[in-house]
Enzyme design. Structure first.
Site, PDB file in Angstrom:
ATOM      1  N   ARG A 287       0.842  -1.197   0.000  1.00 11.82           N
ATOM      2  CA  ARG A 287       0.000   0.000   0.000  1.00 11.82           C
ATOM      3  C   ARG A 287       0.880   1.251   0.000  1.00 11.82           C
ATOM      4  O   ARG A 287       2.089   1.181   0.197  1.00 11.82           O
ATOM      5  CB  ARG A 287      -0.926  -0.008   1.223  1.00 11.82           C
ATOM      6  CG  ARG A 287      -2.032  -1.038   1.148  1.00 11.82           C
ATOM      7  CD  ARG A 287      -2.816  -1.128   2.456  1.00 11.82           C
ATOM      8  NE  ARG A 287      -2.049  -1.757   3.527  1.00 11.82           N
ATOM      9  CZ  ARG A 287      -2.498  -1.971   4.756  1.00 11.82           C
ATOM     10  NH1 ARG A 287      -3.723  -1.586   5.079  1.00 11.82           N
ATOM     11  NH2 ARG A 287      -1.730  -2.555   5.665  1.00 11.82           N
TER      12      ARG A 287
ATOM     13  N   LYS B 279       1.349   1.811   7.324  1.00 13.47           N
ATOM     14  CA  LYS B 279       1.676   1.014   8.497  1.00 13.47           C
ATOM     15  C   LYS B 279       2.614   1.768   9.437  1.00 13.47           C
ATOM     16  O   LYS B 279       3.225   2.774   9.073  1.00 13.47           O
ATOM     17  CB  LYS B 279       2.322  -0.307   8.084  1.00 13.47           C
ATOM     18  CG  LYS B 279       1.334  -1.267   7.437  1.00 13.47           C
ATOM     19  CD  LYS B 279       0.125  -1.565   8.317  1.00 13.47           C
ATOM     20  CE  LYS B 279       0.472  -2.334   9.572  1.00 13.47           C
ATOM     21  NZ  LYS B 279      -0.723  -2.565  10.449  1.00 13.47           N
TER      22      LYS B 279
ATOM     23  N   TYR C  78      -1.252   4.406  10.686  1.00 17.26           N
ATOM     24  CA  TYR C  78      -1.632   3.428  11.715  1.00 17.26           C
ATOM     25  C   TYR C  78      -0.437   3.220  12.635  1.00 17.26           C
ATOM     26  O   TYR C  78       0.709   3.101  12.164  1.00 17.26           O
ATOM     27  CB  TYR C  78      -2.015   2.089  11.079  1.00 17.26           C
ATOM     28  CG  TYR C  78      -3.336   2.092  10.354  1.00 17.26           C
ATOM     29  CD1 TYR C  78      -4.530   2.301  11.041  1.00 17.26           C
ATOM     30  CD2 TYR C  78      -3.390   1.881   8.984  1.00 17.26           C
ATOM     31  CE1 TYR C  78      -5.742   2.310  10.369  1.00 17.26           C
ATOM     32  CE2 TYR C  78      -4.603   1.882   8.303  1.00 17.26           C
ATOM     33  CZ  TYR C  78      -5.780   2.099   9.002  1.00 17.26           C
ATOM     34  OH  TYR C  78      -6.983   2.111   8.344  1.00 17.26           O
TER      35      TYR C  78
ATOM     36  N   HIS D 139      -0.942   1.451  16.344  1.00 20.02           N
ATOM     37  CA  HIS D 139      -1.179   0.257  17.168  1.00 20.02           C
ATOM     38  C   HIS D 139      -0.088   0.122  18.236  1.00 20.02           C
ATOM     39  O   HIS D 139       0.663  -0.858  18.274  1.00 20.02           O
ATOM     40  CB  HIS D 139      -1.245  -1.003  16.301  1.00 20.02           C
ATOM     41  CG  HIS D 139      -2.314  -0.976  15.254  1.00 20.02           C
ATOM     42  ND1 HIS D 139      -3.657  -1.045  15.560  1.00 20.02           N
ATOM     43  CD2 HIS D 139      -2.233  -0.880  13.895  1.00 20.02           C
ATOM     44  CE1 HIS D 139      -4.369  -1.004  14.437  1.00 20.02           C
ATOM     45  NE2 HIS D 139      -3.534  -0.893  13.423  1.00 20.02           N
TER      46      HIS D 139
ATOM     47  N   GLU E 222      -6.061   4.764  13.782  1.00 22.07           N
ATOM     48  CA  GLU E 222      -7.006   3.854  14.438  1.00 22.07           C
ATOM     49  C   GLU E 222      -7.674   4.442  15.672  1.00 22.07           C
ATOM     50  O   GLU E 222      -8.606   3.823  16.209  1.00 22.07           O
ATOM     51  CB  GLU E 222      -6.326   2.529  14.788  1.00 22.07           C
ATOM     52  CG  GLU E 222      -5.337   2.580  15.950  1.00 22.07           C
ATOM     53  CD  GLU E 222      -3.924   2.950  15.528  1.00 22.07           C
ATOM     54  OE1 GLU E 222      -3.015   2.833  16.375  1.00 22.07           O
ATOM     55  OE2 GLU E 222      -3.719   3.356  14.357  1.00 22.07           O
TER      56      GLU E 222
ATOM     57  N   SER F 197     -21.953 -13.204  24.046  1.00 25.13           N
ATOM     58  CA  SER F 197     -20.683 -13.822  24.414  1.00 25.13           C
ATOM     59  C   SER F 197     -20.497 -13.858  25.924  1.00 25.13           C
ATOM     60  O   SER F 197     -20.458 -12.822  26.589  1.00 25.13           O
ATOM     61  CB  SER F 197     -19.527 -13.046  23.778  1.00 25.13           C
ATOM     62  OG  SER F 197     -18.291 -13.687  24.060  1.00 25.13           O
TER      63      SER F 197
ATOM     64  N   ASP G 185      -2.861  -7.010  15.151  1.00 21.30           N
ATOM     65  CA  ASP G 185      -2.222  -5.692  15.227  1.00 21.30           C
ATOM     66  C   ASP G 185      -2.280  -5.117  16.634  1.00 21.30           C
ATOM     67  O   ASP G 185      -1.443  -4.290  17.004  1.00 21.30           O
ATOM     68  CB  ASP G 185      -2.905  -4.708  14.262  1.00 21.30           C
ATOM     69  CG  ASP G 185      -2.376  -4.833  12.839  1.00 21.30           C
ATOM     70  OD1 ASP G 185      -1.168  -5.045  12.673  1.00 21.30           O
ATOM     71  OD2 ASP G 185      -3.171  -4.725  11.897  1.00 21.30           O
TER      72      ASP G 185
ATOM     73  N   ALA H 233      -0.097  -9.582  10.260  1.00 17.92           N
ATOM     74  CA  ALA H 233      -0.341  -8.302  10.933  1.00 17.92           C
ATOM     75  C   ALA H 233      -0.715  -7.162   9.991  1.00 17.92           C
ATOM     76  O   ALA H 233      -1.093  -6.094  10.455  1.00 17.92           O
ATOM     77  CB  ALA H 233       0.891  -7.902  11.750  1.00 17.92           C
TER      78      ALA H 233
END
Length: 372
Positions: A15, A75, A94, A96, A118, A220, A270, A299
């Site tokens: 990307r 990334k 991003y 993370h 994110e 859940s 991630d 990832a």
């Protein structure tokens, strides 16, 4: 503003931070864009395409970082890239950070302003810059599961949809958000026996209204999760806690009791992963086996479909890039509380509470940090 786009260097990451169309919007607005040579080749875009859009093509990442005030990536910066960041840089990508102490340490030490896609929010409490890649990863999770269920790939030899007279594979999706719903859509389309687990009754109602009896929407609990996981052929980890590590919902003990040849796909990798047995893998070496269960934990899953992913991502990131460039990072964040929520690190301070708690840093509220 001077905006730099280096070539992505994470394993098999094709990307790119800006498309030529995005570059053109920025240059028309009066900004200078610097692109590393070859940055767009993964999506079929040449250096000349960028030049025609108004960008200046530079020969190295070092040259891009040296010229730019704002770095736009996809990334998280790798170690060699983090070493090039300075207090004069704004990084928009991003990140993370919660499961990544080495990256966090380097970003804090750089003094740079680091805004994470994110954790940018919207008026509905959503994460608009995470959503498109969550959609892609959710859809890809079922493609990956179908592939690795095949016996030559180490799976149990099941076809997800089965055939008349033979049961479909049991697909359990943990989490009913963007990832989970797009995984469910693909699994239903392939004819799987699909169950989605979530702890939000609103989400479960939405899933039931959308697909009716084509999917089992289950609240859940530890008991329901364990029962369904142990009987599953495919389990997709699709949980997310904004800015924080993913909860380890599936234990190693559960994995050890699953059927041999079952497949788990951890889209939450991630953020550290939703399975105790998860560890990050790459597109080059995507799977490993624990207790005869195939684990797919890549990832950067959307990096395998870079054209789809890059254009989907640019559609949502470009307005923020323009805002940061037009107003400057501090003014843009002061005016937009949702963009401010994306701020994770600035001037050596950690401004995302979940990251500070996970990694032992002092937390500084972002509104306070940008005024300082």
């Amino acid at each position: 503003m001077k905006i730099g786009v280096p070539k992505e260097i994470k394993n098999h990451e094709r990307r790119v931070g800006l498309t030529p169309a995005s570059v053109k919007e920025l240059t028309v607005a009066g900004h200078n864009v610097f692109i590393e040579t070859g940055a767009g080749l993964g999506i079929g875009v040449s250096d000349s395409d960028y030049s025609s859009a108004g960008a200046t093509v530079l020969e190295s990442a070092q040259a891009v970082f040296a010229e730019a005030e704002m770095i736009v990536k996809v990334k998280e910066p790798q170690a060699v890239e983090r070493a090039m960041l300075t207090p004069g840089h704004t990084l928009f990508t991003y990140l993370h950070l919660a499961p990544d102490p080495a990256q966090t340490k380097d970003l804090v030490g750089s003094g740079a302003t680091c805004i994470a896609y994110e954790t940018v929010t919207d008026d509905n409490g959503g994460l608009p810059l995470l959503a498109p890649m969550s959609m892609v990863a959710g859809r890809m999770s079922i493609q990956a599961a179908a592939n690795y269920l095949e016996a030559p790939k180490g799976g149990s030899g099941l076809l997800i949809g089965g055939v008349p007279g033979v049961d479909a594979a049991k697909v359990v999706i943990i989490g009913g958000g963007f990832v989970g719903q797009h995984a469910a859509e693909m699994a239903i389309g392939l004819g799987g026996n699909v169950t989605v687990l979530d702890r939000s009754q609103e989400v479960l109602d939405e899933i039931s209204q959308r697909w009716g009896d084509k999917v089992n929407a289950v609240y859940s609990t530890p008991e329901s999760l364990e029962q369904l996981v142990l009987d599953a052929d495919v389990v997709v980890g699709a949980v997310l806690v904004k800015g924080d590590k993913a909860p380890k919902l599936v234990t190693a003990e559960m994995i050890s009791q699953m059927r041999a040849g079952s497949v788990v796909v951890d889209v939450a990798i991630d953020q550290g992963g939703a399975f105790e047995t998860s560890k990050p893998t790459t597109h080059e070496d995507p799977v490993y086996v624990v207790d005869d269960v195939v684990h797919y934990c890549v990832a950067n899953m959307p990096g395998a479909v870079p054209k789809t992913s890059t254009y989907a991502l640019n559609q949502v990131t470009l307005p923020y890039v323009l805002d940061l460039a037009n107003k400057g990072p501090i003014a843009a964040m002061q005016e937009d509380p949702h963009l401010l929520n994306g701020l994770n690190v600035i001037a050596g301070k950690v401004t995302e509470a979940a990251v500070a708690e996970a990694l032992g840093y002092d937390y500084v509220p972002p509104a306070e940090a940008i005024t300082g």
